[in-house]
Enzyme design. Structure first.
Site, short mmCIF file in Angstrom:
data_model
loop_
_atom_site.label_atom_id
_atom_site.label_comp_id
_atom_site.label_asym_id
_atom_site.label_seq_id
_atom_site.Cartn_x
_atom_site.Cartn_y
_atom_site.Cartn_z
N GLY A 49 9.07 3.49 6.51
CA GLY A 49 7.78 3.99 6.02
C GLY A 49 6.40 3.77 6.73
O GLY A 49 6.46 2.61 7.34
N GLN A 54 -2.12 2.04 8.08
CA GLN A 54 -1.57 1.10 9.13
C GLN A 54 -1.74 1.65 10.82
O GLN A 54 -1.66 0.86 11.60
CB GLN A 54 0.11 1.12 9.08
CG GLN A 54 0.50 0.17 7.79
CD GLN A 54 1.91 0.38 7.82
OE1 GLN A 54 2.57 1.09 7.25
NE2 GLN A 54 2.69 -0.70 8.18
N CYS A 95 7.61 -5.08 7.27
CA CYS A 95 6.53 -4.25 7.66
C CYS A 95 6.38 -4.08 8.99
O CYS A 95 6.16 -5.25 9.66
CB CYS A 95 5.42 -4.82 6.73
SG CYS A 95 3.73 -3.69 6.90
N LEU A 96 5.87 -2.79 9.38
CA LEU A 96 5.52 -2.38 10.85
C LEU A 96 4.26 -3.46 11.41
O LEU A 96 4.34 -3.44 12.33
CB LEU A 96 5.46 -1.06 11.21
CG LEU A 96 6.79 -0.32 10.90
CD1 LEU A 96 6.68 1.18 11.30
CD2 LEU A 96 7.78 -0.74 11.76
N HIS A 137 5.51 -0.20 -1.88
CA HIS A 137 4.86 -0.93 -0.63
C HIS A 137 4.03 -0.22 0.39
O HIS A 137 2.86 -0.77 0.66
CB HIS A 137 6.19 -1.15 0.21
CG HIS A 137 6.02 -1.91 1.91
ND1 HIS A 137 6.29 -3.30 1.93
CD2 HIS A 137 5.00 -1.53 2.57
CE1 HIS A 137 5.75 -3.43 3.09
NE2 HIS A 137 5.19 -2.43 3.70
N GLU A 138 4.28 1.16 0.45
CA GLU A 138 3.42 1.85 1.18
C GLU A 138 2.01 2.17 0.13
O GLU A 138 0.94 2.43 0.83
CB GLU A 138 3.98 3.22 1.65
CG GLU A 138 5.20 3.13 2.45
CD GLU A 138 4.95 2.24 3.67
OE1 GLU A 138 4.02 2.25 4.11
OE2 GLU A 138 6.00 1.62 4.23
N HIS A 141 -0.33 -0.48 0.82
CA HIS A 141 -1.31 -0.40 2.05
C HIS A 141 -2.41 0.69 1.73
O HIS A 141 -3.36 0.15 2.18
CB HIS A 141 -0.37 0.31 3.19
CG HIS A 141 0.50 -0.55 3.81
ND1 HIS A 141 0.18 -1.72 4.46
CD2 HIS A 141 1.98 -0.47 3.93
CE1 HIS A 141 1.09 -2.20 5.21
NE2 HIS A 141 2.15 -1.58 4.81
NI NI Z 1 4.05 -2.02 5.53
#
Ligand code: NI
Length: 172
Positions: A49, A54, A95-96, A137-138, A141
């Site tokens: 995701g 991000q 997480c990226l 989670h997204e 963000h």
């Molecule tokens: Ni993330």
């Protein structure tokens, strides 16, 4: 057609990750041009995701693919949680924007979300398991929240120090 150009991913503790995203007012050519770039960026980074936040785009747009074959992209524009199960479960998340860090976060096991898809059509998504976790989670963000903020201040500071060190080493 050329491959979509990848977008740089912000790394925690970059303060821009704490920006609250604006709703998207129209799914127009501008938005439709961002979507393939976000998907390509997510796939290249082996993520499941990616929120626009991000990649320093502060609009309510998320891309997700939790499939094994990496061939089921989902686009969620202006997502809103209509229902979240009272039942929660603690699961390991990464997480990226927080590379190499994995830790447990308590989330609802199922959610129902309303969002526009990449064509601007309103959809209702009933999600459970990994997809439910990923959506929550997204969506965090988009509110400027990174998963490490659920962890203790001690853990969070350790992660911050570790990532800042890694960044300095990369630029040395
Ligand atoms: Ni993330």
């Amino acid at each position: 057609m050329n491959d979509p150009e990848l977008l740089p991913i912000l790394r925690y503790p970059d303060p821009r990750l704490h920006t609250v995203a604006r709703p998207i007012t129209a799914v127009d050519d501008r938005v439709r041009a961002i979507i393939p770039r976000m998907l390509a960026t997510m796939y290249a980074a082996h993520g499941i995701g990616l929120a626009a936040t991000q990649v320093d785009i502060h609009e309510r747009l998320i891309v997700i693919d939790v499939s094994e074959e990496r061939d089921q992209p989902m686009v969620l524009i202006n997502p809103e949680i209509e229902w979240a199960s009272p039942e929660t479960r603690k699961g390991e998340e990464g997480c990226l924007s927080v590379p190499g860090i994995y830790d447990g976060v308590e989330r609802s096991v199922a959610v129902r979300v309303r969002a526009l898809d990449g064509e601007g059509h309103s959809r209702v998504i009933e999600a459970e398991g990994m997809l439910a976790v990923c959506i929550q989670h997204e969506m965090d963000h988009l509110m400027g929240k990174v998963f490490v903020e659920y962890l203790s201040p001690l853990k969070r500071n350790r992660i911050k120090t570790k990532l800042l060190k890694a960044e300095r080493a990369a630029h040395a």
